[in-house]
Enzyme design. Structure first.
Site, mmCIF file in Angstrom:
data_model
loop_
_atom_site.group_PDB
_atom_site.id
_atom_site.type_symbol
_atom_site.label_atom_id
_atom_site.label_comp_id
_atom_site.label_asym_id
_atom_site.label_seq_id
_atom_site.Cartn_x
_atom_site.Cartn_y
_atom_site.Cartn_z
ATOM 1 N N TYR A 174 8.781 -34.528 -19.709
ATOM 2 C CA TYR A 174 7.256 -34.391 -19.229
ATOM 3 C C TYR A 174 7.100 -34.624 -17.923
ATOM 4 C CZ TYR A 174 7.049 -39.678 -19.233
ATOM 5 O OH TYR A 174 7.213 -41.022 -19.007
ATOM 6 N N GLU B 132 10.646 -45.908 -9.002
ATOM 7 C CA GLU B 132 9.912 -45.577 -7.773
ATOM 8 C C GLU B 132 10.666 -46.017 -6.707
ATOM 9 O OE1 GLU B 132 5.990 -46.816 -8.360
ATOM 10 O OE2 GLU B 132 6.635 -48.328 -9.393
ATOM 11 N N ARG C 130 -2.884 3.437 8.790
ATOM 12 C CA ARG C 130 -2.994 2.156 8.098
ATOM 13 C C ARG C 130 -1.823 1.298 8.084
ATOM 14 N NH1 ARG C 130 -7.941 2.715 4.840
ATOM 15 N NH2 ARG C 130 -8.305 5.137 4.609
ATOM 16 N N MET D 121 -5.149 -6.756 8.876
ATOM 17 C CA MET D 121 -4.365 -5.858 10.088
ATOM 18 C C MET D 121 -5.082 -4.716 10.347
ATOM 19 S SD MET D 121 -0.458 -6.685 9.097
ATOM 20 C CE MET D 121 -0.495 -6.326 7.538
ATOM 21 N N GLY E 158 -8.004 -6.869 4.956
ATOM 22 C CA GLY E 158 -8.549 -6.870 6.448
ATOM 23 C C GLY E 158 -8.016 -7.338 7.704
ATOM 24 N N GLY F 77 8.129 -42.669 -10.536
ATOM 25 C CA GLY F 77 6.727 -42.697 -9.579
ATOM 26 C C GLY F 77 7.025 -42.316 -8.135
ATOM 27 N N THR F 78 6.930 -40.784 -7.964
ATOM 28 C CA THR F 78 7.097 -40.172 -6.938
ATOM 29 C C THR F 78 6.156 -40.392 -5.635
ATOM 30 O OG1 THR F 78 6.043 -38.111 -8.008
ATOM 31 C CG2 THR F 78 8.406 -38.465 -7.849
ATOM 32 N N SER G 94 9.980 -43.076 -16.032
ATOM 33 C CA SER G 94 8.997 -42.408 -15.429
ATOM 34 C C SER G 94 9.118 -42.391 -13.883
ATOM 35 C CB SER G 94 7.494 -42.887 -15.959
ATOM 36 O OG SER G 94 6.504 -42.106 -15.451
ATOM 37 N N HIS H 218 -16.463 -7.415 2.646
ATOM 38 C CA HIS H 218 -15.250 -8.300 3.149
ATOM 39 C C HIS H 218 -15.634 -9.721 2.597
ATOM 40 C CE1 HIS H 218 -13.839 -11.098 5.928
ATOM 41 N NE2 HIS H 218 -12.704 -10.292 5.704
ATOM 42 N N CYS I 173 5.053 -39.457 -12.947
ATOM 43 C CA CYS I 173 3.628 -39.771 -13.070
ATOM 44 C C CYS I 173 2.935 -39.997 -11.618
ATOM 45 C CB CYS I 173 3.429 -41.122 -13.971
ATOM 46 S SG CYS I 173 4.352 -42.376 -13.384
ATOM 47 N N LYS J 40 0.978 -1.299 -0.034
ATOM 48 C CA LYS J 40 -0.098 0.076 0.093
ATOM 49 C C LYS J 40 0.708 1.166 0.062
ATOM 50 C CE LYS J 40 -3.391 -0.420 2.642
ATOM 51 N NZ LYS J 40 -4.185 -0.818 3.956
ATOM 52 N N ARG K 143 -3.980 -1.499 -5.402
ATOM 53 C CA ARG K 143 -3.554 -2.606 -5.335
ATOM 54 C C ARG K 143 -3.786 -3.558 -6.470
ATOM 55 N NH1 ARG K 143 -6.464 -4.278 0.152
ATOM 56 N NH2 ARG K 143 -8.637 -4.729 -0.868
#
Ligand code: PEP
Ligand code: MG
Length: 923
Positions: free
Chosen positions: A898, A791, A95, A106, A104, A812-813, A810, A458, A878, A24, A341
């Site tokens: 990818y 993986e 302000r 603070m 809103g 596999g997380t 690929s 608000h 993936c 602000k 803003r």
């Protein structure tokens, strides 16, 4: 000026330094410097805030108040008024404002500088006692609440008492004397509650106010908000304080106040959007106390001001190159801009304005892409009410934030949090109006409904920012929080009643209304095409059925990166065949069941290939432990108990019949036993018992203590080769069938849970053998590629040797995260992870946000080692992280080709992939 600089005049501050001056404050400086009519003032820095908060008991850091006094002198000079001057008093607003917008959250104090003396000056300046007392009572309440925690209710009770005495319902009906009495009562409330006199010296007032605003940075509301929106100290640290000359929109009918967006934040339409109130102060609009008028009406009521406002809008947009959300006040025919803003908009508006601002030459394509948070796009894919549902609304309010939602009505934010967050229910927060302290209820609710307030109230602003549906100002609804009921047209809505709100039309319905998937807009399509042009990562989808695949395609997926074939086995008509395969006593029996499954799988794959042609489709061979397809041990035991009970009953009847024969009534006894046998066939019962006992034996034999680390994935394929061979054959035959009818397909075969090259070699062996058989029989040349999931930690470590066997990797997380942390992916998220996150032991949930430092490190090594052997190795991801923007940025940096994610996340991932590429170029 000596010592550290704490204070900057609006003419001097660096408008780009939001970290130091807050958003602000920086904007007030910038607006002043590019020639907008901003009331004079200055900013106290965020650094000063942090210094003060380090040890509040020491008071404001040294030099702050001296610099404040110097700046006040300059403001006095600019305005020709004096701070504390009893003839011509200068009043200021104080302000908050941090580097990140936290609407809103603070505190703000208005009309500071008023006391018994300066009040007389206001009377003289304005000739308006009513105005003076009105300003005074507002100041006492705000100052009391913000600076010394006097509860609002104490003031409100006094206010209502005077209103009642005066027989008025609206504030505007109060006379100068009424407001004078209110001021006196408020002073008494202040003194009784705080045990001290109201500070009269304006500089004392100012110092207390500055400290209070600084303190609000650590207030519960602000802290909660930062946690929820992940606002880290790097993004915003401390709040600035903006001290600005007061201008008044409540000086009569030639004065007004309003808030506006330079474009419509709900639709993106290129037209000023906002509301104003004649003869009112700013917070009257925001708080929803009086219902404001739409901005279009200003042209009728104040044509010259409307013209100047349109000019202001153009200046703001061409300067900031962004939609602005600004506040203005007209004081006796002069227009001031008090704040601006970047406008918080829903995704629909963000996308439309991005595309249009490029067409208008305001933004480049890259800027247009970067201004949209990828995660926000999901909103556009939210459900809306099914137009076929013939339902009558029970009330209508303002369409304040689009999208539709259903949930149980709850009347306060705490209840919303308990039901919505803790108990996992869907709730709609129903309030007369909302306040910043309701924020936790917003987080927990599906949607927000208020009976008062406008589209910039608000509730509306916060809901839009969060992308939650909101209907505001549904005035037909009367809310009675005490009774936990609301009344609308003779109906009662009780807490717990199901409601549906439509934030796009403003309609409110009783009950749960069916919803439909939204369409992909032309603008979104255009924007995502631009995203694809700059992105390096391709976005594929995880899809298991032709329907999922069609949706993924519609959302712009460039292929299927993961088809979990086990999902196909769960269909009702297939499960018995799959079970047959599992319980088979020998290989011949198993093969017989697999022969039945083969044509089904072939048809599945062909369906996917047809939909996705000519894009690649990655078929993952069976992964989960096979006992997952069988009933549980407990279920089987309970079935067996029931069957044995039934068997005993039938046998018991026979015994009974036998004894009756022995006794005296053979004919009656025989007919009882016959009729029982007629209802229950004992033979069938015996067969069922035999089958279930066999199954129980099998289930027990297959039981594992750690099934996620057990007999699954490629381990199954090696121990029961006929299963994988069936799936490989189904894939290749489907490819051959498509090729025969001219459909171009690019299948990819992917092996799960691999940890050694030998495993891959064997499965590849099956494939080579089946490929030559299918090629020979069909006369088609097949191009199916062969790859592996990565993986398992060992797979990362052995990436070099796996790359020799695979054409693609690929990640596999999901499993790789589980394996790296040794956190069960089934349990961690509802056991210890939330506590870990809250305590700051882990910043994120690693199953949601890719752990770049640990899991990511393994991935980087695997990419490096794999490509060391095979530079052209294609690498993707993936796991669930493939649709998460922050994780996508990591995948880009790690050099993946990818990402693959669920269909609804595809648009998000496309934009995130573009962001990753653009941000990488910038750094
Ligand atoms: C993974 O482990 O990340 C993965 C994609 O496989 P699944 O979730 O099916 O185990
Ligand atoms: Mg997995």
């Amino acid at each position: 000026m000596s010592g550290k600089r704490h204070v900057y005049a609006f003419q001097d501050g660096d408008g780009k330094n939001k970290h130091l001056l807050g958003g602000k404050g920086a904007n007030l400086c910038e607006m002043t410097q590019f020639g907008l009519n901003v009331p004079p003032g200055f900013v106290i820095t965020t650094e000063t805030c942090l210094e003060y908060l380090e040890e509040t008991s020491r008071g404001l850091p040294e030099g702050v108040m001296t610099q404040v006094r110097e700046q006040m002198a300059a403001v006095e000079q600019a305005t020709g008024k004096g701070f504390g001057d009893a003839q011509n008093p200068l009043l200021v607003s104080v302000r908050s404002g941090s580097a990140m917008s936290m609407p809103g959250m603070m505190d703000t104090i208005l009309n500071l500088g008023l006391n018994a003396d300066t009040l007389q000056g206001v009377f003289e300046q304005t000739g308006d006692a009513r105005f003076g007392y009105d300003a005074y009572r507002r100041f006492i309440q705000l100052f009391g609440k913000v600076a010394l925690n006097v509860p609002d209710e104490l003031f409100d009770a006094e206010f209502d008492a005077v209103k009642q005495k005066a027989h008025v319902t609206a504030d505007v009906g109060l006379s100068a004397d009424d407001l004078k009495e209110i001021s006196e009562r408020f002073l008494r409330v202040f003194e009784e509650h705080t045990g001290r006199a109201f500070p009269e010296d304006p500089y004392d007032q100012l110092e207390i106010a500055i400290k209070a605003v600084f303190g609000s940075w650590m207030g519960k509301r602000a802290v909660d908000y930062r946690r929820e929106f992940n606002i880290t100290p790097e993004m915003a640290n401390g709040t600035a304080v903006n001290v600005c000359t007061m201008v008044f929109g409540n000086r009569g009918d030639d004065s007004a106040t309003g808030v506006a967006f330079t474009r419509n934040p709900g639709t993106g339409e290129n037209k000023l959007f906002g509301e104003y109130l004649i003869n009112a102060q700013g917070e009257d609009v925001v708080a929803g106390i009086r219902t404001p008028k739409p901005i279009d009406k200003l042209a009728d009521e104040m044509p010259e001001m409307a013209r100047q406002l349109a000019e202001l809008r153009d200046k703001l947009e061409s300067h900031y190159k962004e939609v602005q959300d600004f506040e203005f006040t007209i004081e006796r025919g002069t227009l001031y801009c008090l704040q601006t803003r970047n406008g918080k908009m829903n995704a629909i508006a963000m996308v439309r304005t991005s595309v249009e601002m490029v067409q208008e030459g305001l933004l480049s394509k890259e800027e247009a892409l970067l201004r949209i948070d990828p995660a926000h796009l999901e909103q556009m894919l939210y459900p809306r009410l099914d137009p076929k549902a013939r339902v009558e609304p029970i009330a209508q309010g303002l369409p304040a934030s689009p999208g539709a939602a259903s949930g149980f009505a709850v009347f306060d934010a705490d209840r919303a949090e308990i039901q919505g967050k803790d108990q996992g229910q869907k709730v709609i927060l129903l309030r007369e109006e909302t306040k910043p302290e309701d924020i936790h209820g917003f987080f927990a609710a599906q949607g927000i409904l208020t009976s008062r307030g406008g589209k910039t109230s608000h509730a509306a602003v916060v809901a839009r920012g969060m992308g939650k549906p909101c209907v505001a100002g549904a005035e037909g609804i009367h809310v009675d929080v005490q009774r936990r009921e609301a009344y609308v047209g003779g109906r009662v809505i009780r807490e717990g009643d199901m409601l549906t709100i439509d934030g796009s039309t403003g309609n409110v319905f009783l009950g749960e209304i069916p919803m439909v998937e939204p369409d992909f807009s032309a603008e979104l399509n255009r924007l995502l095409q631009w995203a694809d042009e700059v992105a390096y990562l391709r976005v594929m989808a995880n899809a298991d059925t032709p329907n999922d695949a069609a949706r993924a395609l519609k959302y712009g997926a460039k292929g299927i990166g993961l088809c979990r074939t086990e999902r196909m086995f769960n269909a009702v008509e297939r499960l018995p065949v799959v079970i047959e395969m599992i319980v088979a006593e020998d290989q011949a029996q198993r093969q017989a069941a697999l022969d039945k499954l083969l044509p089904m799988q072939r048809a599945d794959f062909k369906g996917l290939f047809e939909v996705m042609s000519p894009l690649p489709v990655t078929i993952r061979l069976l992964d989960p432990p096979i006992h997952e397809f069988l009933p549980t041990e407990r279920q089987l035991q309970s079935d067996l108990e029931q069957l044995s009970h039934l068997r005993r009953s039938v046998l018991g009847m026979e015994v009974l019949a036998g004894s009756m024969i022995l006794l005296h009534d053979p004919s009656a006894a025989k007919s009882e036993a016959d009729s029982m046998r007629h209802i229950v066939d004992l033979e069938l019962v015996e067969q069922a018992i035999e089958k279930k006992t066999l199954m129980l034996k099998k289930v027990r034999a297959l039981t594992e203590v750690n099934p996620m680390l057990g007999h699954r994935g490629v381990r199954l394929g090696i121990t029961f080769p006929e299963i994988y061979k069936m799936q490989i054959r189904a894939t290749l035959e489907a490819e051959a069938e498509c090729a025969a009818i001219g459909i171009e397909v690019h299948p990819q075969m992917m092996v799960p849970q691999v940890c050694t090259a030998e495993e891959l070699k064997r499965v590849r062996g099956y494939m080579d053998e089946i490929r030559s058989d299918v090629e020979q029989k069909s006369g088609q040349r097949l191009n199916c590629r062969f790859g592996t999931m990565i993986e398992v930690v060992r797979a990362c470590m052995r990436a070099e040797s796996l790359a020799e066997e695979a054409e693609f990797f690929s990640f596999g997380t999901n499993d790789l995260t589980q394996a790296t942390f040794s956190f069960s992916r089934e349990d961690a998220e509802n056991k210890f992870l939330p506590m870990y996150n809250q305590a700051g032991i882990l910043q994120d949930n690693p199953f949601e946000v890719l752990d770049a430092k640990g899991v990511g490190k393994l991935m980087q090594l695997a990419v490096e080692w794999g490509r060391g052997v095979k530079p052209e190795l294609s690498v993707g991801i993936c796991g669930e992280h493939g649709g998460h923007p922050q994780s996508i940025a990591f995948c880009h940096q790690a050099g993946l080709n990818y990402v693959s994610c669920s269909a609804p996340r595809v648009p998000v991932a496309r934009l995130a992939a573009a962001h990753a590429a653009l941000n990488a170029v910038k750094t």
